[in-house]
Every structure is written in C-alpha cells, then in structure tokens.
Design a protein around this motif. Structure first.
Motif, mmCIF file in Angstrom:
data_model
loop_
_atom_site.group_PDB
_atom_site.id
_atom_site.type_symbol
_atom_site.label_atom_id
_atom_site.label_comp_id
_atom_site.label_asym_id
_atom_site.label_seq_id
_atom_site.Cartn_x
_atom_site.Cartn_y
_atom_site.Cartn_z
ATOM 1 N N THR A 87 1.899 6.850 10.831
ATOM 2 C CA THR A 87 0.958 5.893 10.083
ATOM 3 C C THR A 87 0.915 5.777 8.697
ATOM 4 O O THR A 87 1.571 6.218 8.141
ATOM 5 C CB THR A 87 -0.428 6.728 10.422
ATOM 6 N N VAL A 88 0.108 4.988 8.266
ATOM 7 C CA VAL A 88 0.119 4.415 6.705
ATOM 8 C C VAL A 88 -0.022 5.731 5.950
ATOM 9 O O VAL A 88 0.982 6.148 5.018
ATOM 10 C CB VAL A 88 -0.792 3.255 6.096
ATOM 11 N N PRO A 89 -1.020 6.831 6.029
ATOM 12 C CA PRO A 89 -1.019 7.901 5.242
ATOM 13 C C PRO A 89 0.241 8.728 5.449
ATOM 14 O O PRO A 89 0.425 9.531 4.301
ATOM 15 C CB PRO A 89 -2.579 8.356 5.762
ATOM 16 N N VAL A 90 0.431 9.043 6.521
ATOM 17 C CA VAL A 90 1.717 9.887 6.922
ATOM 18 C C VAL A 90 2.961 9.592 6.403
ATOM 19 O O VAL A 90 3.680 10.127 5.425
ATOM 20 C CB VAL A 90 2.179 9.811 8.419
ATOM 21 N N ILE A 132 3.072 1.397 -3.361
ATOM 22 C CA ILE A 132 2.419 1.823 -4.461
ATOM 23 C C ILE A 132 1.824 3.216 -4.577
ATOM 24 O O ILE A 132 2.124 4.070 -5.380
ATOM 25 C CB ILE A 132 1.151 0.915 -4.916
ATOM 26 N N ALA A 133 1.358 3.374 -3.406
ATOM 27 C CA ALA A 133 0.917 4.780 -3.271
ATOM 28 C C ALA A 133 1.940 6.009 -3.365
ATOM 29 O O ALA A 133 1.857 6.936 -3.966
ATOM 30 C CB ALA A 133 -0.064 4.934 -1.939
ATOM 31 N N ALA A 134 2.911 5.867 -2.496
ATOM 32 C CA ALA A 134 3.884 6.753 -2.361
ATOM 33 C C ALA A 134 4.625 6.895 -3.668
ATOM 34 O O ALA A 134 4.992 7.972 -4.314
ATOM 35 C CB ALA A 134 4.882 6.293 -1.403
ATOM 36 N N GLY A 135 4.953 5.702 -4.415
ATOM 37 C CA GLY A 135 5.583 5.705 -5.895
ATOM 38 C C GLY A 135 4.568 6.480 -6.723
ATOM 39 O O GLY A 135 5.045 7.490 -7.611
ATOM 40 N N LEU A 136 3.439 6.100 -6.791
ATOM 41 C CA LEU A 136 2.574 6.918 -7.672
ATOM 42 C C LEU A 136 2.505 8.570 -7.216
ATOM 43 O O LEU A 136 2.438 9.330 -8.263
ATOM 44 C CB LEU A 136 1.115 6.448 -7.675
ATOM 45 N N LEU A 137 2.358 8.866 -5.840
ATOM 46 C CA LEU A 137 2.315 10.164 -5.552
ATOM 47 C C LEU A 137 3.534 10.774 -5.873
ATOM 48 O O LEU A 137 3.516 12.079 -6.637
ATOM 49 C CB LEU A 137 2.259 10.192 -3.830
ATOM 50 N N ALA A 138 4.848 10.260 -5.747
ATOM 51 C CA ALA A 138 6.098 10.777 -6.297
ATOM 52 C C ALA A 138 6.080 10.986 -7.756
ATOM 53 O O ALA A 138 6.404 12.089 -8.303
ATOM 54 C CB ALA A 138 7.212 9.972 -5.896
ATOM 55 N N ILE A 153 2.976 7.326 3.443
ATOM 56 C CA ILE A 153 2.700 7.605 2.028
ATOM 57 C C ILE A 153 3.302 8.982 1.471
ATOM 58 O O ILE A 153 3.809 9.562 0.769
ATOM 59 C CB ILE A 153 1.188 7.244 1.560
ATOM 60 N N LEU A 154 2.685 10.051 2.778
ATOM 61 C CA LEU A 154 3.061 11.427 2.210
ATOM 62 C C LEU A 154 4.451 11.780 2.178
ATOM 63 O O LEU A 154 5.084 12.426 1.407
ATOM 64 C CB LEU A 154 2.168 12.316 3.231
ATOM 65 N N ILE A 155 4.970 11.203 3.369
ATOM 66 C CA ILE A 155 6.264 11.560 3.592
ATOM 67 C C ILE A 155 7.227 10.848 2.450
ATOM 68 O O ILE A 155 8.080 11.643 1.862
ATOM 69 C CB ILE A 155 6.789 10.919 4.661
ATOM 70 N N ILE A 156 7.085 9.845 2.141
ATOM 71 C CA ILE A 156 7.871 9.227 1.015
ATOM 72 C C ILE A 156 7.583 9.867 -0.137
ATOM 73 O O ILE A 156 8.604 9.709 -1.014
ATOM 74 C CB ILE A 156 7.598 7.626 1.096
ATOM 75 N N GLY A 157 6.448 9.925 -0.555
ATOM 76 C CA GLY A 157 5.993 10.623 -1.876
ATOM 77 C C GLY A 157 6.536 11.786 -1.968
ATOM 78 O O GLY A 157 6.994 12.356 -3.045
ATOM 79 N N CYS A 158 6.604 12.726 -0.791
ATOM 80 C CA CYS A 158 7.076 14.025 -0.969
ATOM 81 C C CYS A 158 8.760 14.084 -1.039
ATOM 82 O O CYS A 158 9.250 14.981 -1.192
ATOM 83 C CB CYS A 158 6.525 14.774 0.271
ATOM 84 N N GLU A 194 0.814 -1.252 -0.085
ATOM 85 C CA GLU A 194 -0.013 0.235 -0.223
ATOM 86 C C GLU A 194 0.747 1.176 -0.064
ATOM 87 O O GLU A 194 0.754 2.152 -0.907
ATOM 88 C CB GLU A 194 -0.850 0.021 1.399
ATOM 89 N N ILE A 195 1.902 1.208 0.984
ATOM 90 C CA ILE A 195 2.446 2.287 1.011
ATOM 91 C C ILE A 195 3.448 2.506 -0.194
ATOM 92 O O ILE A 195 3.602 3.638 -0.764
ATOM 93 C CB ILE A 195 3.469 2.384 2.399
#
Lengths: 612, 299
Positions: free
Chosen positions: B157-160, B103-109, B162-167, B100-101
């Motif tokens: 947390t998971v959303p955090v 894929i979501a972080a990769g896509l966000l990035a 995702i956000l951090i890695i994406g950013c 989850e993290i």
C-alpha cells in the motif's frame, strides 16, 4: 502422486512441486489447440530426412531417460522425449480433435477389460523389436512391473493405492499377451488413460543386470534383485553425458535413439534405423534446445535459429513479424482448466464462500468471453467447469458447455440483495443474518462486509489485467477485491490447504493459472483437486455429492459418470472458473509439416517432416 | 569614526535574520535551472492534484470495450490503456501516488538519516563507530533487493511503500550529516553551550542539526528524486501499489509490454513524467545547494 500432466514443464507445474505434489504434476501441459488449431499444416511433398530444432520451455533442461522417473526427474519434457525412444504401453494425444488413444504411438493393442472391470488383458503389437534384435515381449512388461513394485517408494509417479498397488496379479499368457488382475473394479477409461500410460516395456534382455560387469539374469523376479537392478539402472541414468554412448540406452524400441544429451539440457534424437514399428520417423534428427528465458528463445527465433519455437506472452503482438519470417504462429492449448480456488476454511470469509448464491454472484460477474478476447487476445478460451473444454470431449456436459452462469452483473447484484446484503458505498454488508431463504446464510454475522483478498501470480500483463477486470466487475456488485501479486511459487506457497485455526489459512482467493491452473492426464477426473481428500484440493472444498461423483468417474464404467461430475461441479462452483490460457503460442517453420500440438503436451516428432 | 559608525549601522541589517534568507532566495532565483525545476514541479503538482477535479475519469472500473484507444478517440486526449482506462486521468492519479510516496519517503529518509548521522557524528568514539558500521552494512545490501523482499511479504500500500523506501534510503544522508556533525561538534558555540550546562540532546537538535540544514535540505531533494525512481523500479518489477491504484513506474512498466504494438501513449507520457519530476527535484537541489553555499552569496 498422480501424473498431472504428461507434458512439458511450464511454470505452472513448478508451483505444484512447491506444494509437494508430485513433480509430475508440474508438468506443463503444453497443449494445443483444439484439434482445430492445434496442428500445423500438412501437405506438401514429404522430404525424407533433414533435421529440426525444437525450443524447450525456459529453464527446461531434460535430465532423465529411464522409464521409471525418480523425484526431480519427472518433468514433462523428460517423458515427452523418452516416449520417442522407449515406447509406452499406451499413449494418448489430441490429434483427432479430441483426446484419444494414439495406438500407433504405443507398444500394445487396445486393452480388453473383463470380469466387471477387474481384469485387463493386453496384447503387445506384433513385430516390434528392440534395437538389439530381440522381440518386445511380455517379459519386458513384467520387468517394468517388478522394478516398479520393488522400488515404488523411489518412483516419483507412485501414489498410494494406484499403480502398482492396484494390480493384484500379473499373469503372462504368452510372449505377447498378459493379464492384470486388479484389486477392484475400475473405470476402464480411467485405468487405461491414467494408469497404464505409465507402463513402459523395458528391454529385460539387456537391462536385467545388477552391475556393469554382471550378466543378464532374472534378478527382477526377487524383491532384492529388483532393488539392485533398479539401483544400477538409475545410477547409469544419472550419467547424462553418457546417454549417447552407454549401450544400455541404445536398446530402444521407439522411432528415435539418443544421439546427443548434454548436461546443459540439449538433446538430439536421431532416427532409429532398427525401428520395426509402423510409425517410423521422417526426419533424420530432432534437436531439443534449452533456453534460460523466453526472451532468449524469442531472440533466437527471430534470427531463425529454431524451427519450432514459441513467442513469449508479451510478444504475441509480433505475430506478423514472425509470420513474415517464415513461421506459422499457432496457440498450443492444453488439456487443462483454469480457476481461482476459494479458501473455504478461511476464518473470515470461509462462511461467505460456502454460500452457493455468493459463488454464483461472483461467477456471474466474470465476463469470460470479453476477457479472453480483449485481454488474452484470443489466446485463452472461456471455461465453465471441471472438464477441459478444448478440445471438446465426451466428458463435457451440456451444462458446463452452455455456461450455467452467464455474465450478468445485475442478476449477480440481485442475488446478493435478495439474500440479506445491503450495498452502500460500493460494499455489500450483511444486514439480515440467519439461515432463511432471504438471509445471508450460516456463519455470517450481521455487518460482515464482502471484502475479499486475492493472491495472484506476477509477471504477466494478461493476468494483471484479468485480475483488474475481476476487481472492477466485483466492485459493481458490492464486493471489494484487494489484489496482491507475487511470484508464482510464492502464490502457491502462500495458498496451501489448511485448517481454520492455522496461521497459513489467511489466504482467501488464489490465482496461479497464467499458463493454466491444472493439467490433466487423458482422463480428466477430479479426484486430486475437487474430492474432499484430494491432494491438491487447495481450498478444502468438500461436498459429499461431488465426492460420490468423483468416485464414480474413476470406478464406474458408466459413460455418464464424467458428464454428471462435469455438470454438478459446473453448477456448484467449487472454484471461480476462469478463461483457460494457451500453454504457449508456437511458431512453426512453414515447411515443417505433420506437427500436432498435443493438448497432453506429448510430441510425435516421428510424424514431422519437411515439405519440399 | 563619525563616518564609520553610521556605515556600521547601515551594514548591520545585512546580518540580521532577513538578510541571509533574502540572499539565499536571490541565489536560488539566479539559478535558471533551479527555477525551471521549481516551475515544472509546481505544474506537475497542479496537474496531479488539481487536474482530476477538472478532467473527470473513472480510474476504478475497467472498460474493456475501450481498451487501447489511440489519443483523441472518443474524448480520450491521451487514449486509453489496455483495460480501457483514460491515460490522461491515469497519469494524474499515478502521479499522485508517485509524488506522495516520493516526497514522503524522501523526507522520511532524510529525517532518519539526519538524526542518525547527527547523533553519530556528535557522539564520536565507539558510538560513532557502531552507528556507522550499521550504515556501512545497510549500504552493502542493495536497496532494490530489500524492497523486493519486503514487497513480497507485505501488501504494497502507499503507507507501506513510504515506510519501506524511507527505511532503506536514509543511509546516505546519515553519512553526510555525520560528516557535518563531526565538524560542528567542536565549534565554539557548541562548546560554549556545553560549558553552560547544556545537554547532548540540546547540542544535537538545537545546534548541530540546524547548522547542517543546508546539507540536509539539498540532500532531501535528491532523496525525493531517488525515491520516485525507486518506486518506478519496484513498480516496473510488478511489485508496485495494488490496482486500481497505480504510479508512473507501474504505468511505464505496463506500457513497455506494448512497445511492439506501437501504443506509444502507454509509454511516453509516464516516462516523460518520471524524467521531468526527477530532473525537477535535481535542479531544485542544485539551486538550493548554491543558495546555502555561503561563499557564493557574496558574489
């Protein structure tokens, strides 16, 4: 600031420093095991001479030897090393199986209290001399008092109202006897163990000078003179590389003298050939070796590079390997307690924490015995109250010893449901607000959910697992616990004593006890951690009865005072009592004998010997 | 002419919309490693998200009495961890978090990097210079350092996560897309659109980005793989998601503590899962790169 623990600095102490608590507090308490497990084997034919290498804790670099430590020089290993060169008036250790005075390691005979505890008469041991041939006299003790009094602001162990403030008058009776008139009556045990242990006779005949070229005088007897002498001495004490050569430090009265003291922290003590006491060293030399990390130390240990080292927590499983390499592995338990403070001032959960039945339910959800056995591999011992339980002492009450709140999840759950909490979806919610016997309690609104957050120190698998076990147990009674791991210093930084309206008061529970939360001096009173005005009462616990008992424990000579304090707080649960981990797991070479792993974290290397 | 006209007519379908996609799929399928990667990824997704429906385990409560049971004991196929949780079940739950993290972080990035790079490359001039200096400055700061600092401040947390890695991971795709955009902005169809009154936004989002999609998609797969590794790093340092949740990196980190005790089941399964998923995404990325490469499509 009161010395927290007379010992080696471990990470646990460091945090305290962050809090601004005296650095002394930080000292680590190395400790040892109960009397039973603490000492290495004795026996064998003692071999006179030889040398031993002792591994210092990670990043511990001794940097002071002068008996009055200034801030930044108060780490426990400094005093542990210093006490072997300059004898303190009194020393304590746990070699007898309980923490007690170690008369051989001190410079004076047992103190005599009179005048209802307001006067103490002390007689120095006969025949004790400095290395320059001068006798150790009361003038040397007076010298310490004069310097401490004139320079108390710079003395790192100074705490307002304590030594030297609580000594109204120093009276010399003769060369070996002096009297101290105290400002009020104190509990003799507390005063001796927690105050007089700071006092170290210093060679006035060699050190009472104002500069390097000056003559010895009685400068310390005026405030200005004492300040100049102190300034000169701490200036010299700052020159680590000169410790082995500076004539000042050669005037020792202990069983060892300084042979090597490097700026990187390696210290070698050599047997003091001019020692005249009754506790002479067997070994020729003891080297205290610094390491940058536990892993670095462990690598050297495995290669046989140290005689007395330790295993990192994660390597405890390699005990057999180390034992096969010629070491005995023993836990070094501390004179300490481990706990999780509740933040009673937290705006969200403060009112919940103030309910005794909630604290009881939480405590009953913790299976300390299983945690100690499975998670800590028996390197931790259950603790049920404010007094260290290893080694057993006369301060320990039966209530604390017998665990007033044994593990019982069903009973814990029933406590909540009988006080107006309804558990749905694994979370308890207050459905009966109010202050009645079957209601949630004062300040708790309807709908309040039992959701706690916990800050815990990172870096230890054992701590991580303990917190997961706690989380799991609490979830069974309807309490949701969210865990956040941070480095130890961050945990302490983020869990200060606070007021409800302060932004720093958002923390609810905090754990900083991977190596024990609080290390005590010989007398384990709780004025610092459980009194309303305690300097390290992080959770702002306040209970008039507890305050009264704490005060009695430090001022009354009633031997029951400490037990009453122990009993009351064991039942009142000002914090969550947790298993107390060993300070370190030591590896001691098989032929090194006479080692006592002092719960107070002092060492007596003069008693170590190599067996033939 | 009569001959050639039908030929032209027959060839026409090859240039219709379905043609290129079919060729892309063919190219992708021709890459055996890419197909293997896709299969592995599919199996891992099934394992992580469907597996718990079949293999029921309690991943919330600890069972200290069952701590570190070896594989096959008391119905635990892969044994239990140091607090008595079933390792197989934990591997599924941890995989959910990692995937989850990741894929979501990769896509966000990829999303942030694509938009940033496209605007920068298309705009050129001082805007490009400023935007690229921001990227340069960001790349100069180690992502791991930023992650550790942020994870210390925020509850991970998971959303955090995702956000951090994406950013912290969008910088490389931004550079790649910017390079594409520099080339695409001068193409005739972009110029024509602008001559007809099309705005900059339309140019960027309707022409530049769609035409850089090959680069974007390929890079996205690598971003996902990198994000999964990054989570593993952070978890390895003890700053992963809070328990009772876990991820493969966290499991591996914990397992390493028991190397000397021989608890291989706490190390190899999580380690293998990380290696498999990262390799799978990289293989898929390679396959997609081939598929988007026009020169290879004629083979």
């Amino acid at each position: 600031m009161r010395r927290r623990s007379p010992s080696f600095p471990a990470t646990a102490r460091t945090p305290l420093a962050v809090l601004g608590v005296a650095a002394t507090l930080l000292v680590a308490g190395c400790s040892s095991g109960s009397g039973q497990g603490g000492s290495s084997a004795t026996g064998g034919t003692p071999q006179q001479g030889g040398s031993v290498t002792f591994a210092l804790p990670p990043n511990a670099t001794p940097n002071w030897i002068f008996p009055l430590g200034t801030p930044g020089h108060l780490a426990g290993y400094n005093s542990a090393i210093r006490q072997n060169v300059f004898l303190p008036l009194y020393a304590y250790n746990g070699s007898s199986g309980t923490v007690a005075m170690d008369e051989k390691a001190g410079a004076a005979k047992a103190p005599v209290y009179s005048n209802g505890g307001k006067t103490v008469t002390i007689t120095l041991k006969d025949g004790l001399t400095w290395a320059n041939g001068q006798k150790v006299t009361t003038r040397d003790v007076e010298f310490w008092f004069n310097l401490a009094k004139a320079n108390k602001a710079q003395w790192g162990n100074y705490s307002k109202g304590d030594l030297p403030d609580n000594v109204a008058k120093f009276t010399t009776v003769n060369d070996t006897t002096f009297k101290l008139d105290l400002t009020k009556a104190y509990n003799p045990e507390w005063f001796t163990a927690n105050q007089l242990t700071y006092v170290t006779p210093m060679p006035q005949s060699a050190w009472d000078v104002e500069d390097a070229s000056g003559k010895v005088g009685d400068y310390d007897r005026t405030t200005d003179g004492a300040k100049k002498v102190f300034k000169y001495l701490i200036g010299e004490a700052g020159k680590l590389s000169e410790y082995a050569s500076n004539p000042l430090w050669k005037v020792a009265d202990g069983p060892f003298t300084v042979k090597e003291f490097t700026t990187t922290g390696q210290v070698t003590l050599a047997k003091n050939a001019k020692y005249t006491g009754d506790d002479a060293a067997h070994l020729d030399a003891v080297t205290f070796k610094p390491f940058t990390s536990a892993q670095a130390e462990f690598n050297v240990l495995r290669s046989g590079g140290v005689d007395y080292g330790y295993l990192p927590a994660l390597a405890v499983s390699q005990q057999k390997t180390i034992e096969n390499s010629g070491y005995q592995v023993k836990p070094w338990n501390g004179w300490a307690i481990t706990y999780i403070p509740y933040n009673f001032n937290n705006p969200e959960m403060g009112a919940v924490f103030k309910q005794l039945y909630i604290r009881q339910a939480v405590q009953m959800s913790i299976d300390q015995a299983t945690i100690s056995r499975v998670i800590w591999h028996d390197q931790a011992a259950p603790g049920y109250g404010p007094v260290p339980q290893q080694p057993v002492s006369k301060y320990l009450s039966q209530d604390q010893k017998n665990n007033p709140y044994p593990y019982d999840v069903n009973k814990a759950k029933a406590l909540l449901t009988s006080h107006g909490w309804t558990i749905a979806g694994n979370i308890a919610s207050c459905t009966k607000p109010g202050t009645g016997a079957d209601q949630c309690g004062a300040g708790i609104k309807a709908g309040t959910q039992l959701k706690f957050s916990l800050l815990t120190e990172s870096g230890s698998t054992e701590t991580d697992n303990t917190m997961q076990e706690l989380q799991s147990s609490l979830s069974k009674i309807g309490i949701a616990l969210s865990i956040k791991s941070e480095p130890l210093n961050s945990v302490l930084d983020h869990s200060p004593e606070c007021k409800p309206n302060q932004s720093t008061c958002s923390w609810q529970l905090s754990f900083f006890g991977t190596q024990g939360s609080w290390y005590f001096p010989a007398y384990p009173s709780g004025e610092q951690i459980f009194a309303t005005d305690g300097g390290t009462n992080l959770g702002s616990y306040s209970d008039p009865t507890a305050d009264k008992l704490v005060k009695e424990s430090t001022s009354s000579s009633d031997p029951q005072a400490m037990q009453q304090y122990s009993s009351y707080l064991a039942k009142q649960l000002p914090v969550i009592w947790m298993p107390n981990p060993a300070y370190q797991v030591s590896a001691i070479r098989n032929n090194l004998r006479g080692v006592v792993q002092d719960p107070l974290a002092f060492m007596q290397p003069q008693r170590w010997y190599l067996a033939k | 002419m009569t001959v050639s006209a039908p030929l032209m007519t027959e060839q026409a379908p090859a240039t219709t919309a379905a043609g290129p996609y079919r060729r892309m799929v063919r190219m992708f399928l021709a890459n055996r490693l890419a197909v293997t990667g896709l299969v592995i990824l599919g199996l891992l997704l099934v394992f992580c998200f469907i597996g718990p429906l079949i293999h029921h385990t309690d991943q919330v409560h600890t069972q200290l009495a069952d701590a570190t049971l070896s594989p096959g004991t008391r119905g635990h196929l892969l044994g239990t961890d140091d607090v008595g949780r079933d390792v197989l079940g934990r591997l599924m739950v941890g995989g959910q978090t990692s995937l989850e993290i990741g894929i979501a972080a990769g896509l966000l990035a990829t999303l942030i990097g694509t938009v940033w790079g496209a605007i920068s490359g298309y705009a050129g001039g001082w805007i490009d210079a400023v935007m690229m200096r921001v990227v340069d400055a960001g790349i100069a700061i180690p992502a791991l350092f930023l992650l550790l600092v942020t994870a210390t401040i925020l509850r991970p947390t998971v959303p955090v996560q995702i956000l951090i890695i994406g950013c912290v991971s969008w910088l490389v795709p931004a550079r790649l897309v910017r390079a594409e955009a520099l080339s695409l902005r001068s193409r005739d169809y972009v110029q024509a659109m602008k001559a007809m009154g099309g705005g900059h936004g339309r140019a960027v989002f309707r022409h530049v980005i769609p035409n850089a999609i090959g680069t974007v998609v390929v890079n996205a797969t690598f971003q996902v793989a990198d994000a999964i590794l990054l989570i593993a790093y952070v978890s390895f340092l003890g700053l992963g998601v809070a328990p009772p949740k876990t991820d493969w990196g966290g499991m591996l980190s914990k397992g390493i503590s028991y190397t000397s005790e021989g608890y291989w089941w706490l190390i190899f399964p999580a380690g293998l899962a990380i290696v498999l998923v990262v390799c799978a995404f990289n293989c898929i990325g390679d396959g997609l790169r081939d598929a988007f490469e026009v020169r290879l499509q004629g083979r």
